[in-house]
Design a protein around this motif. Structure first.
Motif, mmCIF file in Angstrom:
data_model
loop_
_atom_site.group_PDB
_atom_site.id
_atom_site.type_symbol
_atom_site.label_atom_id
_atom_site.label_comp_id
_atom_site.label_asym_id
_atom_site.label_seq_id
_atom_site.Cartn_x
_atom_site.Cartn_y
_atom_site.Cartn_z
ATOM 1 N N ASP A 192 0.855 -1.186 0.000
ATOM 2 C CA ASP A 192 0.000 0.000 0.000
ATOM 3 C C ASP A 192 0.892 1.238 0.000
ATOM 4 N N SER A 193 0.847 2.021 -1.065
ATOM 5 C CA SER A 193 1.713 3.198 -1.166
ATOM 6 C C SER A 193 1.198 4.387 -0.366
ATOM 7 N N ARG A 236 -0.856 9.173 -1.744
ATOM 8 C CA ARG A 236 0.121 8.104 -1.929
ATOM 9 C C ARG A 236 1.535 8.652 -2.014
ATOM 10 N N ARG A 263 6.279 6.636 -6.313
ATOM 11 C CA ARG A 263 6.931 5.345 -6.560
ATOM 12 C C ARG A 263 8.253 5.557 -7.291
#
Length: 206
Positions: A154-155, A203, A206
């Motif tokens: 889970d970001s 979030r 990434r």
């Protein structure tokens, strides 16, 4: 009981234990585990982070060894949990897991930081002990349930919320804020931060 842990902090830690145990029972229910499996998952979720912290800080005996009443309570919860959890829907399970995780994350992280500071750990190490206390129970729960740990898949900020809240606790302590209020405010910060990031789908890059 550790000098820094007032009666209020002890009560809050008890709430954290039961919150994490409940999240473990919810996951066990989703995986259709029997009472034995549910007990092991709930126990590991409730005490996993604190046990890892105590191992790293060379604290003995472990918290759950000193307080068998919590172990007995979780044992009872595991036996009767199916009767309660059977009445809930999948949506409620997800919400309950989120809220109980957030409560446990906040309370365990702050108490872990307090214990590390009392052990004369450097400030940064104390924050990491707090994060460890907060997140490792959930990691062990997910591993036992054959899932990639939530913190990795889970970001949305999870450990980051705990990390920030631990620094808030240390900062407020430097300003000589009353310990009980410090714990309440720092715990509330972690809880609210976690729920907000989930609600608004914030979030990490990434």
């Amino acid at each position: 009981m550790h000098p820094r842990l007032t009666l209020a902090i002890s009560i809050m830690e008890a709430f954290a234990i039961f919150a994490y145990a409940l999240s473990g029972l919810i996951e066990a229910r989703k995986r259709r585990l029997d009472a034995v499996g549910a007990f092991l998952v709930a126990l590991a979720t409730a005490f996993g982070g604190g046990t890892v912290r105590d191992v790293l800080l060379s604290r003995r005996p472990f918290y759950w060894v000193e307080h068998q009443e919590y172990v007995l309570a979780i044992f009872a919860m595991s036996i009767f949990a199916p009767l309660f959890l059977r009445l809930t829907t999948r949506l409620f399970d997800q919400r309950a897991l989120l809220v109980t995780d957030a409560i446990g994350l906040g309370l365990f992280s702050v108490s872990g930081t307090s214990i590390a500071l009392d052990a004369q750990m450097p400030i940064f190490t104390a924050t990491m002990m707090g994060v460890t206390t907060g997140v490792f129970g959930g990691i062990i729960r997910d591993v036992l349930c054959n899932e990639v740990p939530l913190i990795l898949r889970d970001s949305r900020p999870y450990a980051v919320c705990a990390f920030a809240g631990c620094w808030m606790y240390i900062g407020l302590e430097q300003f000589a804020v009353e310990p009980i209020y410090n714990v309440l405010m720092s715990t509330a910060f972690i809880l609210v931060a976690r729920l907000i990031t989930f609600k608004f789908d914030i979030r990490l890059p990434r």
